[in-house]
Design a protein around this motif. Structure first.
Motif, PDB file in Angstrom:
ATOM      1  N   ALA A 624       0.830  -1.210   0.000  1.00 48.13           N
ATOM      2  CA  ALA A 624       0.000   0.000   0.000  1.00 48.13           C
ATOM      3  C   ALA A 624       0.861   1.256   0.000  1.00 48.13           C
ATOM      4  O   ALA A 624       0.581   2.231  -0.710  1.00 48.13           O
ATOM      5  N   ALA A 625       1.937   1.237   0.798  1.00 45.88           N
ATOM      6  CA  ALA A 625       2.824   2.405   0.871  1.00 45.88           C
ATOM      7  C   ALA A 625       3.547   2.625  -0.449  1.00 45.88           C
ATOM      8  O   ALA A 625       3.580   3.746  -0.989  1.00 45.88           O
ATOM      9  N   ASP A 626       4.121   1.554  -1.006  1.00 43.29           N
ATOM     10  CA  ASP A 626       4.899   1.697  -2.242  1.00 43.29           C
ATOM     11  C   ASP A 626       4.021   2.043  -3.437  1.00 43.29           C
ATOM     12  O   ASP A 626       4.457   2.774  -4.343  1.00 43.29           O
ATOM     13  N   SER A 627       2.797   1.548  -3.453  1.00 46.01           N
ATOM     14  CA  SER A 627       1.908   1.871  -4.580  1.00 46.01           C
ATOM     15  C   SER A 627       1.563   3.351  -4.599  1.00 46.01           C
ATOM     16  O   SER A 627       1.500   3.981  -5.663  1.00 46.01           O
ATOM     17  N   GLN A 628       1.364   3.935  -3.414  1.00 43.73           N
ATOM     18  CA  GLN A 628       1.061   5.367  -3.367  1.00 43.73           C
ATOM     19  C   GLN A 628       2.283   6.196  -3.741  1.00 43.73           C
ATOM     20  O   GLN A 628       2.164   7.227  -4.419  1.00 43.73           O
ATOM     21  N   LEU A 629       3.461   5.760  -3.325  1.00 40.95           N
ATOM     22  CA  LEU A 629       4.683   6.457  -3.733  1.00 40.95           C
ATOM     23  C   LEU A 629       4.892   6.346  -5.245  1.00 40.95           C
ATOM     24  O   LEU A 629       5.342   7.301  -5.892  1.00 40.95           O
ATOM     25  N   TRP A 630       4.584   5.180  -5.795  1.00 40.69           N
ATOM     26  CA  TRP A 630       4.680   5.005  -7.247  1.00 40.69           C
ATOM     27  C   TRP A 630       3.748   5.965  -7.978  1.00 40.69           C
ATOM     28  O   TRP A 630       4.135   6.607  -8.960  1.00 40.69           O
ATOM     29  N   LEU A 631       2.540   6.114  -7.454  1.00 42.78           N
ATOM     30  CA  LEU A 631       1.577   7.008  -8.084  1.00 42.78           C
ATOM     31  C   LEU A 631       2.029   8.459  -7.972  1.00 42.78           C
ATOM     32  O   LEU A 631       1.977   9.221  -8.947  1.00 42.78           O
ATOM     33  N   ARG A 632       2.479   8.869  -6.784  1.00 39.61           N
ATOM     34  CA  ARG A 632       2.918  10.258  -6.603  1.00 39.61           C
ATOM     35  C   ARG A 632       4.147  10.566  -7.440  1.00 39.61           C
ATOM     36  O   ARG A 632       4.269  11.647  -8.018  1.00 39.61           O
ATOM     37  N   SER A 633       5.080   9.629  -7.526  1.00 41.44           N
ATOM     38  CA  SER A 633       6.284   9.864  -8.333  1.00 41.44           C
ATOM     39  C   SER A 633       5.933   9.951  -9.812  1.00 41.44           C
ATOM     40  O   SER A 633       6.541  10.725 -10.560  1.00 41.44           O
ATOM     41  N   PHE A 634       4.955   9.162 -10.244  1.00 45.57           N
ATOM     42  CA  PHE A 634       4.519   9.229 -11.637  1.00 45.57           C
ATOM     43  C   PHE A 634       3.908  10.595 -11.940  1.00 45.57           C
ATOM     44  O   PHE A 634       4.212  11.216 -12.967  1.00 45.57           O
ATOM     45  N   GLU A 635       3.079  11.085 -11.050  1.00 52.52           N
ATOM     46  CA  GLU A 635       2.454  12.395 -11.271  1.00 52.52           C
ATOM     47  C   GLU A 635       3.507  13.497 -11.309  1.00 52.52           C
ATOM     48  O   GLU A 635       3.374  14.476 -12.048  1.00 52.52           O
TER      49      GLU A 635
END
Length: 824
Positions: A624-635
Motif C-alpha cells: 500500500a505504501a509503495d503503490s502510493q509512492l509510485w503514483l505520486r512519483s509518476f504524477e
C-alpha cells in the motif's frame, strides 16, 4: 454611456465626470434609490471610466419592473438639472467623491505616480477621480460655476444615441421589451447633440526620451500578510488602438492583444521567462509568480498596457536583471518571425492562441456575461456583434483572412514597441525589508536607507515616496547579459503546442431513433470533410452500429432482460476489455461527474480507463505504501505533460480503488485521444525511469504521499501509522517493483467514453491503449478479475493539475468572466 467619461470632461475641472455620476444617482425625487433597493434585497452602483460612465443595479425578478422604472427616473433631464442647481447636494457629493480615494493604497499610489510621467496635454495626466481641490476650491478661484458646468456636461455627454441599456431577467421577453422601450423614450439629454464625433486621437502619452525610466515606489504598509516577503515589478507602455468599426476595418481590441501577449510572455515550460525566474528563486511558485498583463486604461485611441511580475526579495535584489530578461524574452519572438526585422507571428501559432481564447473565453466559459459586461462590450464591438449567438466579437474567426492579417500586424507593431526599453516605464515596489537588501546584486545599486531623505521624491497627489534609479546603461547591459547567458539560461521563443488544435470543431449533432424491436440507437452526425454544418451527410459519417439499452437480449437462444452494462461493444474490442459510451441524450445511464460548463452542446469529452486488479484490495502495508509512492512519483514525472495539456483544455485524474487503478481524462474530442496515449506511454515507462534515477525518492514526493495518507478516512489509525512509516523507509527500487507488479496483476479493463466522441473514435482509442499497455499488463485472460458495475467506478474525479482553472490560463481574465453563469 459612451463619451461621458473622464477623458470627455473639461480640462479645467478634473473629476467633473465622476461628480456627474454622483449627482445622477442623487436625483431620485423621493427616498434614495439605493435605500429602496436594499429593502428589496437588491443593490446598485456606478463607475466612471476614461471613456464612458456605467450605472447598474440588480434586484429580485419579482420587483425588477418597478426597479427599472425607478432606475430610469434617475436620468430624467429635468430632475438631474434640478439637483445640479442644489448647491447643498453638490457640496455633499463633492465630499463623497473626495472620500472615495485611499491615498495610502499601493495601487492608487502607483496609478497616480504613472500619471506624473504622462504628457500634461494628454487627458490621462489629469486627476480624473476628482477631489475638493479640483471640484470646489479650484473652480471657486477660477470663478467657474460648477452647477452650470454639470448641467452643460449632462446635456452634451449623456446622450441617448451614445447609451446602451442591458436588462437580464427571466421575465417574458415581450414584457421586457415593453418595460425597456418605455424607459428609453424619456431619459437622458433631450437637447440636440452638439458634437457626436468620436475622439480617437490623443497627444503622445510619454515625452520622448533616450534612456529607460525605472522607479522604486516605497511601500509603507502591507495590504495582506502575503505581501510581507514579495514585491511587484511592472512595466507600462502606451498604445494607440483605434476602435472605429467599419465593414472594411476589422475591430481588434486591447483584450485580444493582451491575451496573445500573455500567451507569449506568461507561458510555462522550457525557455519561458517564468521558468527562468523560478529556477533562481526570483518569483514565487505557482500562479502567483506568473507574469500578468492588464490594461489600467482602455479607450479607443489610447490604452496603457501593464506587465506585472510578483518578485521575491531575492528577485527584488536582482530587479534590473529581471527587466533585462523580460526584454530578452520578448525579443526571442524575432527568431520565429517570417522576417528577421519583424515580430510577425507564424499563422499556426496565432491560430493556436486564438483556439485557447475561444475555448476558455467562450466555449467552456460560463456565458453569458453579466449586464455590465454586455453593456461595455456592446459599446466597443456594437450591439449586433454582442447579440449574435454565432459570433464572439473578441476573437476574429480563423477563416477571416483580413482580420487575421490585421491582428498579426498589430501584435507585431506592439511587440516592436514594447521591446524598446526607452518606450516604457518600470515601477518596482519596495518595503523596508526590500530596501535593506537592495544592493546585493552586481547590477543594482543600494537604495537610500532613510525614506525621509531628500533622495526620495514625493508624489504630490498621494504623498507617496519614490526613488528614480539611474538606468542610462540598461540597454547596453541588456545586450551584454544576453551575450553572456549560459545555454540553460536561454530564453526561447514560443513554440507550437501539439495538443492544441488549430481550429475548434463544432460539437457533432446527435440523434436518437428507435428500431423495430424497441431498441434505442444513437446517430452521431459528422459532416464530410470541407462541408459546413447543415450540409449533406454521407453514409460513412453516420455511426449506426452503437446500440444502447435494448429491452431484451438473446443469450444462447434465450430471451433475457438486457442491462445497460450488457451492451458493451465486446465484438469490436475483444473479450478482455469492455467499453461503454454515454452522451447528453443518455440521461438514464451512469456518467462521470464533470466540472461546471455551459448547458449548450460543446466539443468537450471525457474518457475513463479502469484497470482491473485485485492487488489493491489485498495489499499489505508495504504494498500500500509503495503503490502510493509510485503514483505520486509518476504524477511528478508527468508534470510537463500536465502543464502542456492545460491550455488545450486537458486534465487527468488517477487513483487506486478496490477494483484496481482508475485513470480519467477530460478534454476535447480533437485532442483527448492524443493526450491519453501520451499519458499511458509515460505510465508504462515509469518503472524504468525510477530505476535510472537516484536511489532515494525526492522528499517532496514522500511528503505528498504522507499528507494524502493522513487525509485518508478509510484507514484505521494503526494502519495509517504503519503505511506512513513504510513510506519514509522506501527507496526507488521498492517503488518501481511495486509499480511493475501492480501492472502485471491487471489483465483486463473497463472503459467509458462520454461527450463529443464518436463510437468509432472511442473504439480506436481503446485499441490504441491496449497496444500501449500490452507489454506492461498481464495478457493471460484465463484468470480475469471480476467486472464491477460501471457506476461504482464513476465516483467524482480529482482533476489535475490542481491549479488548472480558467483563471490560471495566461490572459483568460482579459477575455472571460469566470463568474458569469455561476450565481454570485
Amino acid at each position: 454611456i459612451d463619451g461621458a467619461g473622464q477623458f470627455n470632461e473639461p480640462a479645467a475641472i478634473p473629476g467633473l465626470a465622476h461628480l456627474m455620476e454622483h449627482m445622477t444617482l442623487s436625483s431620485y425625487p423621493e427616498r434614495d434609490f439605493e435605500d429602496w433597493l436594499e429593502d428589496k434585497e437588491g443593490s446598485s452602483n456606478a463607475f466612471t471610466a476614461p471613456g464612458y460612465v456605467c450605472f447598474h443595479f440588480n434586484s429580485p425578478p419579482e420587483v425588477f419592473g418597478e426597479a427599472l422604472e425607478r432606475f430610469a427616473s434617475l436620468f430624467v433631464q429635468q430632475r438631474v438639472e434640478r439637483i445640479c442647481r442644489n448647491s447643498a447636494v453638490v457640496l455633499r457629493e463633492i465630499r463623497r467623491v473626495d472620500s472615495e480615494i485611499d491615498y495610502t493604497s499601493e495601487s492608487t499610489q502607483a496609478f497616480y505616480l504613472l500619471k506624473d510621467f504622462i504628457n500634461p496635454d494628454h487627458p490621462f495626466s489629469r486627476f480624473g477621480a476628482g477631489n475638493v481641490e479640483t471640484l470646489e476650491r479650484g473652480p471657486y478661484r477660477a470663478k467657474i460655476n460648477i452647477s452650470r458646468e454639470l448641467i452643460k456636461f449632462f446635456r452634451q455627454c449623456y446622450l441617448p444615441s451614445k447609451a446602451v441599456l442591458v436588462a437580464v431577467c427571466p421575465t417574458d421577453l415581450a414584457v421586457m421589451e415593453r418595460w425597456t422601450s418605455f424607459v428609453c423614450k424619456s431619459i437622458l439629454s433631450r437637447d440636440p447633440p452638439v458634437n457626436e464625433q468620436d475622439q480617437t486621437s490623443y497627444p503622445q502619452a510619454f515625452i520622448s526620451r533616450s534612456k529607460p525610466v525605472q522607479i522604486v515606489l516605497y511601500r509603507a504598509k502591507n495590504e495582506s500578510p502575503l505581501q510581507d516577503s514579495v514585491e511587484k515589478l511592472s512595466i507600462e507602455w502606451p498604445l494607440e488602438l483605434n476602435y472605429t468599426r467599419t465593414r472594411d476595418n476589422p475591430l481588434i481590441a486591447a483584450p485580444t492583444i493582451g491575451f496573445i501577449l500573455s500567451q507569449i510572455i506568461a507561458r510555462r515550460g522550457p525557455g519561458s521567462l517564468y521558468l527562468f525566474l523560478l529556477r533562481r528563486g526570483w518569483v514565487p511558485k505557482g500562479s502567483l509568480g506568473l507574469p500578468r498583463i492588464t490594461f489600467p486604461v482602455d479607450v479607443s485611441g489610447f490604452q496603457m498596457i501593464k506587465l506585472e511580475i510578483t518578485l521575491t526579495l531575492q528577485g527584488f535584489a536582482n530587479r534590473s536583471t529581471i527587466v533585462a530578461a523580460v526584454y530578452d524574452s520578448l525579443n526571442a519572438v524575432r527568431r520565429i518571425s517570417q522576417t528577421e526585422d519583424s515580430f510577425l507571428l507564424p499563422k499556426q501559432l496565432l491560430n493556436q492562441y486564438l483556439t485557447v481564447a475561444r475555448l476558455y473565453g467562450y466555449v467552456l466559459a460560463p456565458r453569458p456575461p453579466d449586464a455590465v459586461e454586455l453593456a461595455v462590450d456592446a459599446q466597443t464591438y456594437g450591439i449586433d456583434a454582442v447579440s449574435n449567438p454565432n459570433l464572439w466579437p473578441l476573437v476574429p474567426p480563423a477563416d477571416d483572412d483580413r482580420a487575421m492579417l490585421k491582428l498579426r500586424e498589430i501584435v507585431a507593431d506592439i511587440l516592436k514597441l514594447i521591446t524598446d526599453s526607452t518606450k516604457g516605464i518600470v515601477f518596482i515596489t519596495a518595503s523596508n525589508k526590500a530596501i535593506q537588501i537592495s544592493g546585493r546584486s552586481m547590477i543594482d545599486e543600494s537604495l537610500p536607507r532613510y525614506i525621509s531623505s531628500e533622495k526620495w521624491s514625493i508624489e504630490p497627489k498621494t504623498g507617496a515616496r519614490y526613488y528614480r534609479e539611474d538606468k542610462t546603461k540598461l540597454p547596453a547591459f541588456v545586450d551584454e547579459w544576453i551575450a553572456a547567458k549560459l545555454d540553460e539560461d536561454e530564453l526561447l521563443p514560443p513554440i507550437l503546442n501539439p495538443l492544441i488544435p488549430a481550429k475548434l470543431r463544432r460539437p457533432r449533432p446527435l440523434l436518437e431513433r428507435r428500431t423495430v424491436d424497441g431498441a434505442r440507437r444513437l446517430y452521431y452526425l459528422e459532416a464530410p470533410q470541407g462541408s459546413d454544418a447543415g450540409g449533406i451527410y454521407t453514409r460513412d459519417s453516420v455511426w449506426r452500429e452503437f446500440t444502447t439499452l435494448s429491452p431484451d437480449l438473446l443469450v444462447e437462444g434465450t430471451s433475457v432482460v438486457g442491462r445497460w452494462e450488457s451492451r458493451a461493444m465486446n465484438s469490436m474490442i475483444g473479450t478482455d476489455w469492455k467499453l461503454w459510451q454515454t452522451t447528453m441524450l443518455t440521461t438514464d445511464v451512469p456518467s462521470l461527474p464533470l466540472p461546471v460548463s455551459p448547458p449548450e452542446p460543446t466539443c468537450r469529452a471525457a474518457f475513463v480507463v479502469q484497470l482491473l486488479s485485485s492487488r489493491p484490495a489485498r495489499a499489505n502495508v508495504k504494498q500500500a505504501a509503495d503503490s502510493q509512492l509510485w503514483l505520486r512519483s509518476f504524477e511528478s514525472k508527468i508534470s510537463d505533460l500536465a502543464e502542456l495539456g492545460v491550455p488545450a483544455g486537458l486534465n487527468y485524474a488517477i487513483s487506486f480503488n478496490k477494483f484496481g487503478l482508475r485513470i480519467c481524462f477530460l478534454g476535447l474530442s480533437q485532442n483527448i485521444a492524443s493526450y491519453a496515449r501520451r499519458f499511458c506511454r509515460r505510465l508504462v515507462s515509469h518503472q524504468a525511469a525510477l530505476l535510472r534515477g537516484p536511489e532515494q525518492l525526492d522528499i517532496t514526493i514522500v511528503d505528498q504521499a504522507v499528507l494524502n495518507a493522513n487525509r485518508a478516512t478509510s484507514l484505521s489509525p494503526l494502519r495509517k501509522r504503519q503505511i506512513i512509516s513504510s513510506m519514509r523507509e522506501s527507496i526507488a527500487n521498492d517503488v518501481a517493483l511495486e509499480g511493475y507488479l501492480f501492472l502485471k496483476s491487471c489483465n483486463t479493463a473497463i472503459c467509458l467514453a462520454q461527450g463529443d466522441l464518436l463510437p468509432k473514435e472511442a473504439v480506436g482509442l481503446v485499441n490504441d491503449l491496449q497496444g500501449i499497455l500490452i507489454d506492461a499488463i498481464n495478457t493471460d485472460t484465463s484468470q480475469t478479475s471480476a467486472v464491477p458495475p460501471i457506476a461504482e467506478v464513476l465516483y467524482k474525479p480529482n482533476w489535475k493539475p490542481r491549479g488548472a482553472s480558467s483563471c490560471s490560463i495566461p490572459g483568460v481574465p482579459l477575455i472571460s468572466n469566470a463568474c458569469g453563469r455561476i450565481s454570485r
